[in-house]
Every structure is written in C-alpha cells, then in structure tokens.
Design a protein around this motif. Structure first.
Motif, PDB file in Angstrom:
ATOM      1  N   LEU A 112      16.438 -19.442  44.972  1.00 21.25           N
ATOM      2  CA  LEU A 112      16.664 -18.671  46.186  1.00 21.25           C
ATOM      3  C   LEU A 112      15.400 -18.767  47.027  1.00 21.25           C
ATOM      4  O   LEU A 112      14.290 -18.739  46.487  1.00 21.25           O
ATOM      5  N   PRO A 113      15.514 -18.855  48.340  1.00 19.34           N
ATOM      6  CA  PRO A 113      14.300 -18.854  49.163  1.00 19.34           C
ATOM      7  C   PRO A 113      13.655 -17.472  49.177  1.00 19.34           C
ATOM      8  O   PRO A 113      14.348 -16.453  49.146  1.00 19.34           O
ATOM      9  N   ALA A 114      12.345 -17.449  49.195  1.00 20.62           N
ATOM     10  CA  ALA A 114      11.628 -16.188  49.374  1.00 20.62           C
ATOM     11  C   ALA A 114      11.561 -15.878  50.865  1.00 20.62           C
ATOM     12  O   ALA A 114      11.963 -16.685  51.708  1.00 20.62           O
ATOM     13  N   GLU A 115      11.061 -14.696  51.187  1.00 18.61           N
ATOM     14  CA  GLU A 115      11.012 -14.273  52.585  1.00 18.61           C
ATOM     15  C   GLU A 115       9.610 -14.375  53.184  1.00 18.61           C
ATOM     16  O   GLU A 115       9.470 -14.609  54.384  1.00 18.61           O
ATOM     17  N   LEU A 116       8.587 -14.209  52.359  1.00 18.07           N
ATOM     18  CA  LEU A 116       7.219 -14.201  52.863  1.00 18.07           C
ATOM     19  C   LEU A 116       6.374 -15.364  52.352  1.00 18.07           C
ATOM     20  O   LEU A 116       5.295 -15.603  52.876  1.00 18.07           O
ATOM     21  N   VAL A 117       6.851 -16.051  51.325  1.00 18.82           N
ATOM     22  CA  VAL A 117       6.106 -17.178  50.762  1.00 18.82           C
ATOM     23  C   VAL A 117       7.038 -18.380  50.652  1.00 18.82           C
ATOM     24  O   VAL A 117       8.266 -18.244  50.728  1.00 18.82           O
ATOM     25  N   ALA A 118       6.470 -19.563  50.457  1.00 19.52           N
ATOM     26  CA  ALA A 118       7.274 -20.790  50.360  1.00 19.52           C
ATOM     27  C   ALA A 118       7.770 -21.051  48.950  1.00 19.52           C
ATOM     28  O   ALA A 118       8.652 -21.892  48.752  1.00 19.52           O
ATOM     29  N   ALA A 119       7.218 -20.367  47.961  1.00 17.85           N
ATOM     30  CA  ALA A 119       7.626 -20.565  46.565  1.00 17.85           C
ATOM     31  C   ALA A 119       9.039 -20.016  46.342  1.00 17.85           C
ATOM     32  O   ALA A 119       9.500 -19.130  47.070  1.00 17.85           O
ATOM     33  N   PRO A 120       9.737 -20.523  45.314  1.00 24.92           N
ATOM     34  CA  PRO A 120      11.129 -20.127  45.099  1.00 24.92           C
ATOM     35  C   PRO A 120      11.281 -18.868  44.247  1.00 24.92           C
ATOM     36  O   PRO A 120      10.481 -18.586  43.357  1.00 24.92           O
ATOM     37  N   ARG A 121      12.368 -18.149  44.532  1.00 23.40           N
ATOM     38  CA  ARG A 121      12.812 -17.065  43.656  1.00 23.40           C
ATOM     39  C   ARG A 121      13.851 -17.615  42.677  1.00 23.40           C
ATOM     40  O   ARG A 121      14.459 -18.645  42.923  1.00 23.40           O
ATOM     41  N   VAL A 122      14.058 -16.913  41.577  1.00 22.79           N
ATOM     42  CA  VAL A 122      15.100 -17.263  40.604  1.00 22.79           C
ATOM     43  C   VAL A 122      16.248 -16.283  40.787  1.00 22.79           C
ATOM     44  O   VAL A 122      16.091 -15.080  40.547  1.00 22.79           O
ATOM     45  N   ALA A 123      17.400 -16.791  41.216  1.00 25.25           N
ATOM     46  CA  ALA A 123      18.527 -15.925  41.555  1.00 25.25           C
ATOM     47  C   ALA A 123      18.959 -15.045  40.389  1.00 25.25           C
ATOM     48  O   ALA A 123      19.344 -13.883  40.580  1.00 25.25           O
ATOM     49  N   GLU A 124      18.889 -15.584  39.169  1.00 26.10           N
ATOM     50  CA  GLU A 124      19.382 -14.842  38.000  1.00 26.10           C
ATOM     51  C   GLU A 124      18.438 -13.738  37.537  1.00 26.10           C
ATOM     52  O   GLU A 124      18.839 -12.894  36.725  1.00 26.10           O
ATOM     53  N   CYS A 125      17.200 -13.746  37.981  1.00 24.58           N
ATOM     54  CA  CYS A 125      16.242 -12.727  37.544  1.00 24.58           C
ATOM     55  C   CYS A 125      16.454 -11.430  38.329  1.00 24.58           C
ATOM     56  O   CYS A 125      16.447 -11.443  39.569  1.00 24.58           O
ATOM     57  N   PRO A 126      16.613 -10.294  37.650  1.00 22.93           N
ATOM     58  CA  PRO A 126      16.885  -9.034  38.341  1.00 22.93           C
ATOM     59  C   PRO A 126      15.719  -8.530  39.193  1.00 22.93           C
ATOM     60  O   PRO A 126      15.927  -7.745  40.110  1.00 22.93           O
ATOM     61  N   ILE A 127      14.503  -8.968  38.882  1.00 20.66           N
ATOM     62  CA  ILE A 127      13.334  -8.546  39.652  1.00 20.66           C
ATOM     63  C   ILE A 127      12.554  -9.791  40.059  1.00 20.66           C
ATOM     64  O   ILE A 127      12.264 -10.648  39.218  1.00 20.66           O
ATOM     65  N   GLN A 128      12.219  -9.886  41.352  1.00 15.31           N
ATOM     66  CA  GLN A 128      11.488 -11.034  41.893  1.00 15.31           C
ATOM     67  C   GLN A 128      10.373 -10.500  42.785  1.00 15.31           C
ATOM     68  O   GLN A 128      10.625  -9.715  43.705  1.00 15.31           O
ATOM     69  N   LEU A 129       9.143 -10.912  42.511  1.00 14.67           N
ATOM     70  CA  LEU A 129       7.978 -10.393  43.222  1.00 14.67           C
ATOM     71  C   LEU A 129       7.285 -11.518  43.983  1.00 14.67           C
ATOM     72  O   LEU A 129       6.731 -12.435  43.380  1.00 14.67           O
ATOM     73  N   GLU A 130       7.319 -11.463  45.293  1.00 15.61           N
ATOM     74  CA  GLU A 130       6.605 -12.432  46.119  1.00 15.61           C
ATOM     75  C   GLU A 130       5.132 -12.033  46.151  1.00 15.61           C
ATOM     76  O   GLU A 130       4.803 -10.875  46.414  1.00 15.61           O
ATOM     77  N   CYS A 131       4.242 -13.004  45.878  1.00  8.47           N
ATOM     78  CA  CYS A 131       2.824 -12.679  45.704  1.00  8.47           C
ATOM     79  C   CYS A 131       1.908 -13.648  46.443  1.00  8.47           C
ATOM     80  O   CYS A 131       2.276 -14.793  46.696  1.00  8.47           O
ATOM     81  N   LEU A 153       3.492  -8.836  47.533  1.00 13.69           N
ATOM     82  CA  LEU A 153       3.770  -8.655  48.955  1.00 13.69           C
ATOM     83  C   LEU A 153       5.156  -8.062  49.203  1.00 13.69           C
ATOM     84  O   LEU A 153       5.350  -7.305  50.152  1.00 13.69           O
ATOM     85  N   ARG A 154       6.108  -8.449  48.365  1.00 14.10           N
ATOM     86  CA  ARG A 154       7.477  -7.951  48.519  1.00 14.10           C
ATOM     87  C   ARG A 154       8.189  -8.004  47.184  1.00 14.10           C
ATOM     88  O   ARG A 154       8.044  -8.976  46.436  1.00 14.10           O
ATOM     89  N   ALA A 155       8.944  -6.952  46.887  1.00 15.57           N
ATOM     90  CA  ALA A 155       9.695  -6.868  45.627  1.00 15.57           C
ATOM     91  C   ALA A 155      11.191  -6.882  45.919  1.00 15.57           C
ATOM     92  O   ALA A 155      11.675  -6.131  46.775  1.00 15.57           O
ATOM     93  N   HIS A 156      11.914  -7.742  45.200  1.00 11.66           N
ATOM     94  CA  HIS A 156      13.377  -7.796  45.281  1.00 11.66           C
ATOM     95  C   HIS A 156      13.912  -7.292  43.940  1.00 11.66           C
ATOM     96  O   HIS A 156      13.551  -7.834  42.885  1.00 11.66           O
ATOM     97  N   VAL A 157      14.756  -6.267  43.966  1.00  9.48           N
ATOM     98  CA  VAL A 157      15.276  -5.661  42.739  1.00  9.48           C
ATOM     99  C   VAL A 157      16.793  -5.595  42.814  1.00  9.48           C
ATOM    100  O   VAL A 157      17.355  -5.181  43.846  1.00  9.48           O
ATOM    101  N   ALA A 158      17.461  -5.986  41.746  1.00  8.34           N
ATOM    102  CA  ALA A 158      18.922  -5.911  41.691  1.00  8.34           C
ATOM    103  C   ALA A 158      19.378  -4.479  41.940  1.00  8.34           C
ATOM    104  O   ALA A 158      18.816  -3.526  41.388  1.00  8.34           O
ATOM    105  N   GLU A 159      20.395  -4.340  42.776  1.00 13.81           N
ATOM    106  CA  GLU A 159      20.862  -3.015  43.196  1.00 13.81           C
ATOM    107  C   GLU A 159      21.160  -2.101  42.023  1.00 13.81           C
ATOM    108  O   GLU A 159      20.850  -0.904  42.051  1.00 13.81           O
TER     109      GLU A 159
END
Length: 209
Positions: A112-131, A153-159
């Motif tokens: 998954l694309p991140a929002e603040l960095v160019a590195a990738p997120r992992v869609a299946e991981c419930p928590i993703q931290l852009e750093c 910088l930004r935390a994505h957490v499964a609802e």
C-alpha cells in the motif's frame, strides 16, 4: 535455583516488525526484525549494518514500520532467510540466506502506498507506522550493527482495533506477533515453526526438554 548459562540469543520476547523501505531503483524492500523499542513518538531499531534495509534507511531517511498480528506468522517466516541485496556477507551465506528482489510476492503480502513517505506499507498488517530517520549510530566495534532512531510521523490502525470514541488501540484486541528466542509466539502460545531458529541451530521447545 539458578544456573549460569552463556545465552546465544537475548530475544526474551519482542514484537516483530516488517520494515518497508525503498531501494535505489525505487522498488520496495521488506525486512522482518524484532530489535525494536518505542518511547513517546520515537523508536529505536537495531539492524545489521550491511543489510539492504540499513542502506536504504541511511539513504532515504524514512521507512514504514508494519506491525504484523500473530495471524501473519507464516508470511513473516517466508521472509526469514531472504536478503534484499545480491551481495551477501559470508555469515548470511552460511545461514542459508538467498537473494530475493520481490519480498512482498515471496511473503504473499500486498503493498500500500504511504501518505508521508515513499516507503511501502503492508496492507495485511493491522498497524503501520510511517517514520523518518532522526539518527543512525554504529554499535560498539565488532558488532557490525547500527542503531537507528526513528520518529513516527503517522500511524495507520485497523478500525476494529481502535477503542470506540478514542484514538487508542484496544490492548485486548491487539495480538502482536512476538519473537521469543527466534520462535514465533502470539496469545501466549507458539504459532509456527521458525526458519530463523533452524538456521541459527536453536533447539525447539519440543526437543529441548
């Protein structure tokens, strides 16, 4: 009664992290690790200095720390002996590592694309931290490891993991994948055979009694 032992591994139980970084050619790299700890909005990562992930961190100054749940033990294990660099140390060669340019496909995970960095997120991981990388400091001479200080910088957490009406993670609902002496654990039990433990010749609980 206690006995003095020469412990070969000091992983007493830490969360597994899948570090998403960007390679020099813009492709994605994904590496599992468990030498991490957090305080406030920052964390410390301990990584092998020669690894592709360390080189990417030093160059790009950013990453995504993806935190897998215990349900992802098999996917993480598929990454255990893969290297993102075609040039490997003798140590990795002896342990049975092999070069794999497409870590996401090898693990069966999705980018998954991140929002603040160019590195990738992992869609299946419930928590993703852009750093972002704040600092990088080599360990003492002889360890061939680098300590990276990161800021989240930004935390994505499964609802489903967010306590309703708050911005807090439900500690009961969150079941992180734990690395304990190179074996995978979650919810207090061993989950999946570990290729890393085999490579390091660490006796499994079933054969060590």
């Amino acid at each position: 009664m206690h006995r003095v032992v020469d412990l070969k591994v000091l992983y007493f139980g830490t969360p597994v992290v899948l570090i998403g970084t960007r390679n020099p050619d813009g492709t994605a790299n994904l590496a599992p690790m468990s030498s991490a700890w957090w305080l406030g909005d920052q964390c410390m990562l301990g990584m092998n200095t020669a690894s592709q992930t360390t080189q990417n961190l030093l160059r790009e100054r950013e990453c995504v720390l993806n935190l897998p749940s215990s349900a992802l033990a098999a996917a993480v294990d598929r990454l255990a002996l893969l290297s993102g660099s075609p040039v490997m140390t003798q140590h990795k060669i002896e342990k049975g590592y092999r070069y794999e340019p497409n870590k996401f496909a090898a693990a069966g995970l999705s980018k998954l694309p991140a929002e603040l960095v160019a590195a990738p997120r992992v869609a299946e991981c419930p928590i993703q931290l852009e750093c972002e990388v704040l600092a990088a400091q080599p360990f003492d001479i002889g360890t061939e490891c680098t300590a990276h200080t990161m800021r989240v910088l930004r935390a994505h957490v499964a609802e489903e993991l967010i306590i309703p009406g708050t911005e807090h993670v439900d500690p009961v609902g969150w079941d992180p994948l734990i690395m304990k002496f190179c074996e995978f654990f979650g919810n207090g039990r061993q989950l999946h055979p570990s290729r890393l433990a085999t490579a390091w010749q660490i006796p499994s609980p079933a054969t060590s009694r």
